[in-house]
Design a protein around this motif. Structure first.
Motif: not given
Length: 128
Positions: A111-128
């Motif tokens: 089957r198609e590979p699963p889509l990437r899961v995006e984690e929720e980032v709290e406001p004020g936290e730096p994005a990784l």
């Protein structure tokens, strides 16, 4: 004298595939006979999937590859899927080497590979 049929539709288990047991050694004479056995099995069962039990084929060789290729062709012509059960790991590698792809019983479908899961980032936290 007439026979009364039970009310309702007949019970048909569509999830149960037909099984063709393959035993070695494979010779050229046996290939045509096994293809005919597959046709007979398809006519008798009307199955949409045939499982070929390859556990008894013995050491793989080109005769085995020829047999499986012809069985797959016979099944496709009949509109049926062919699945292998318990193939020797060396047979599986040989089939990959010659480019024959079979569904293996017990393996998940491709089957198609699963889509990437995006984690929720709290406001004020730096994005990784």
């Amino acid at each position: 004298m007439s026979c009364a049929h039970p009310p309702g539709l007949p019970f048909v288990d569509a999830m149960t595939p037909a099984v063709l047991v393959l035993a070695g050694p494979v010779t050229r004479d046996r290939v045509a006979g096994l293809c005919e056995d597959l046709r007979t099995l398809l006519e008798a069962t009307g199955a949409g999937v045939v499982v070929c039990d390859a556990g008894g084929l013995g050491p793989p060789g080109l005769g085995t590859v020829d047999l499986l290729a012809r069985l797959q062709l016979t099944a496709r012509r009949a509109g049926v899927r062919l699945r292998l059960r318990d193939p020797d790991p060396a047979l599986h590698a040989l089939l990959d080497l010659v480019g024959l792809r079979f569904e293996m019983e017990g393996q998940p479908e491709q089957r198609e590979p699963p889509l990437r899961v995006e984690e929720e980032v709290e406001p004020g936290e730096p994005a990784l």
